[in-house]
Design a protein around this motif. Structure first.
Motif, short mmCIF file in Angstrom:
data_model
loop_
_atom_site.label_atom_id
_atom_site.label_comp_id
_atom_site.label_asym_id
_atom_site.label_seq_id
_atom_site.Cartn_x
_atom_site.Cartn_y
_atom_site.Cartn_z
N GLY A 169 0.82 -1.22 0.00
CA GLY A 169 0.00 0.00 0.00
C GLY A 169 0.84 1.26 0.00
N ILE B 57 2.14 13.79 11.92
CA ILE B 57 2.92 12.62 11.52
C ILE B 57 2.04 11.79 10.58
CG2 ILE B 57 4.19 10.59 12.34
CD1 ILE B 57 4.59 12.06 14.97
N GLY B 58 1.97 12.25 9.35
CA GLY B 58 1.15 11.56 8.36
C GLY B 58 -0.34 11.84 8.56
N VAL B 59 -1.12 11.35 7.59
CA VAL B 59 -2.58 11.43 7.73
C VAL B 59 -3.01 10.59 8.93
CG1 VAL B 59 -4.75 10.76 6.64
CG2 VAL B 59 -3.03 11.96 5.31
N SER B 60 -2.24 9.54 9.23
CA SER B 60 -2.59 8.66 10.36
C SER B 60 -2.77 9.46 11.65
CB SER B 60 -1.50 7.61 10.58
OG SER B 60 -1.26 6.91 9.39
N TYR C 273 -9.99 1.83 4.06
CA TYR C 273 -8.67 1.73 4.69
C TYR C 273 -8.82 1.04 6.06
CZ TYR C 273 -4.27 3.48 6.70
OH TYR C 273 -3.04 3.60 7.30
N TYR D 16 -9.64 2.84 9.70
CA TYR D 16 -10.77 3.69 10.09
C TYR D 16 -11.55 3.16 11.29
CZ TYR D 16 -10.16 6.44 5.78
OH TYR D 16 -9.67 7.25 4.80
N ASN E 141 -13.10 9.12 1.81
CA ASN E 141 -11.76 8.92 1.24
C ASN E 141 -11.90 8.66 -0.26
OD1 ASN E 141 -9.59 6.10 0.98
ND2 ASN E 141 -8.94 8.22 0.88
N ASN F 127 -8.87 3.88 -1.01
CA ASN F 127 -8.15 2.65 -0.72
C ASN F 127 -9.18 1.73 -0.10
OD1 ASN F 127 -6.52 0.63 0.22
ND2 ASN F 127 -5.44 1.86 1.75
N ASP G 278 -10.32 12.39 3.92
CA ASP G 278 -8.97 11.86 3.74
C ASP G 278 -8.61 11.97 2.25
OD1 ASP G 278 -6.73 10.26 3.34
OD2 ASP G 278 -7.39 8.66 4.68
N ILE H 213 -5.65 11.66 0.78
CA ILE H 213 -4.26 11.23 0.58
C ILE H 213 -3.94 10.79 -0.86
CG2 ILE H 213 -4.61 8.85 1.38
CD1 ILE H 213 -1.75 9.61 2.88
N TYR H 214 -4.95 10.32 -1.61
CA TYR H 214 -4.66 9.89 -2.99
C TYR H 214 -5.09 10.94 -4.03
CZ TYR H 214 -3.82 5.30 -0.97
OH TYR H 214 -3.33 4.26 -0.22
N SER I 237 2.74 11.06 1.74
CA SER I 237 3.13 9.65 1.59
C SER I 237 2.95 9.11 0.18
CB SER I 237 2.31 8.77 2.54
OG SER I 237 2.76 8.95 3.86
N LYS I 238 1.83 9.42 -0.45
CA LYS I 238 1.50 8.73 -1.70
C LYS I 238 2.01 9.50 -2.91
CE LYS I 238 -0.65 6.04 1.11
NZ LYS I 238 -0.65 4.63 1.37
N ARG J 182 6.96 10.10 7.25
CA ARG J 182 5.87 10.26 8.21
C ARG J 182 5.49 11.72 8.37
NH1 ARG J 182 3.56 7.76 7.24
NH2 ARG J 182 2.22 7.56 9.06
#
Ligand code: PMP
Length: 391
Positions: free
Chosen positions: A38, A98-101, A125, A128, A171, A175, A203, A205-206, A236-237, A245
């Motif tokens: 991923g 520190i990232g989307v996380s 994902y 979640y 999202n 993902n 989210d 992220i993509y 990240s992506k 991170r």
């Protein structure tokens, strides 16, 4: 002695990620082609790595402002305005994480009271549902279907809204399905959120990775939505920076302030090295992103054609770097399909059930792998399907 009793009640039942379990098996095997990853197969573009090296050389080894370095926040504001058409104040509405996380965790912790319900579309994902539970919330999945291109509909969301519903997580591109969303449907979803006074965690992220000229629209850019949306994004992506991170959340000042308390006491600030690298990514990373995106698109075309060619129905995903074919024509469950494909043909894909019950009957094939490897994997998968069907 059994120490289980020392573990909090809400943490005990959370399962470990199905993906991780599966990849522990993969790691014990040799010569496996993995379509399970991923994260981008590309290394971080060199000029971004260099920025990290220079950052250390210059002695940037200290804490930054808790919200993140002012220059990076200003660059994020510029980037989000240019690409998503949403204006955020870099001083009070942006927090570097520190990232989307971590952004997601801080957002959930900032908004949820115990027992609040959070809606999210599924398959989704893997983080979640557990992230919601860890914040004492109640996860409520809204199933999506291949027939709809895995787009969640306002109608399906409306059916799950109760007086306890507090937030909706979105999202797109998604993902694990690669699904995207239309402006028309997003407008209906926005109207629903306004009507029921929901907070949206979006989210994104993509978002840079869309194909066939598909337009990416953030729900935060729709009228009346910025004030109720937490916009989550990261590096990240699109920039291939998973190991750095680094990410960010943009939200109205009171929400950012609330997230800031959690962030400040929990982690202080994101790594300064990663922040300096992220600034370089925003300032000069566009050509590298375009180059990687073009490669993903070529791989997507190949993998989707191949999967459909071997009788595994697969929608043409307009974003992210995942194909999500149906494997029901083989008569196997997604777990059986993935385990047997791994053992018999040494190709790793992720069982769709790892992404929630509505992922059953599908597998996730990541094309964040070289075209050369994808070609070999597709050949092996086609052989496997033939053998399973007894042809
Ligand atoms: N959201 C989604 C949808 C993801 O797929 C991932 C990573 N696989 C993340 C968030 C985590 O991103 P980050 O590396 O920014 O924490």
């Amino acid at each position: 002695m059994d120490s289980t009793r020392h573990i909090a009640r809400h943490v005990r039942p959370i399962p470990k990620s199905g993906i991780r379990d599966f990849f522990e098996v993969v790691q014990t095997m040799s010569d496996v082609i993995s379509l399970g990853i991923g994260e981008p197969d590309f290394d971080t573009p060199w000029h971004i790595r260099e920025a990290a090296i220079y950052s250390l050389e210059k002695g940037h080894t200290h804490y930054t402002s808790n919200l993140g370095a002012p220059a990076l926040r200003a660059a994020i504001a510029g980037y989000v305005e240019k690409h998503f058409h949403i204006a955020y104040c870099p001083k009070s509405e942006i927090i570097v994480t520190i990232g989307v996380s971590q952004a997601l965790d801080a957002a959930l912790r900032a908004i949820l009271n115990p027992g609040d319900e959070v809606l999210y579309h599924e398959p989704c994902y893997v983080s979640y549902s557990p992230s919601i539970v860890l914040c004492h919330g109640v996860p409520v999945a809204v199933a999506t279907r291949a027939e709809d291109g895995f787009r969640v509909t306002a109608e399906a969301i409306a059916a799950k809204i109760t007086p306890r519903t507090r937030a909706l997580m979105l999202n797109f591109p998604t993902n694990p399905t690669g699904g995207t969303q239309t402006r028309e449907e997003l407008e209906k979803i926005a109207a629903l959120c306004i009507k029921h006074d929901l907070v949206v965690l979006s989210d994104e992220i993509y978002s840079e990775l869309t194909y066939d000229g598909a337009e990416h629209i953030s729900i935060a850019s729709l009228p009346g939505m910025q004030e109720r949306t937490v916009f989550l994004h990261g590096f990240s992506k699109a920039f291939a920076m998973t190991g750095f991170r680094i990410g960010y959340a943009c939200a109205p000042a009171p929400l950012t302030d609330a997230m800031m308390k959690i962030h400040q006491y929990g982690i202080l600030c994101a790594s300064i090295t990663a922040q300096d690298a992220a600034l370089e990514a925003l300032e000069n990373g566009a050509p590298a992103v375009a180059g990687m995106r073009a490669k993903y698109e070529a791989r997507r075309n190949y993998i989707v054609d191949s999967l459909n060619g071997m009788g595994l129905d697969c929608i043409n995903p307009l974003g992210a770097f995942y194909a999500f074919p149906s494997i029901t024509s083989t008569g196997l469950s997604s777990q059986e399909f993935s385990l047997r494909l791994l053992k018999e043909k040494k190709v790793a894909v992720v069982p769709g059930s790892a992404f929630g019950p509505s992922g059953e009957g599908f597998v996730r094939c990541s094309y964040a792998t070289s075209l050369r490897e994808i070609k070999i994997a597709m050949k092996r998968m086609a052989e496997f399907c033939k053998e399973v069907r007894g042809k």
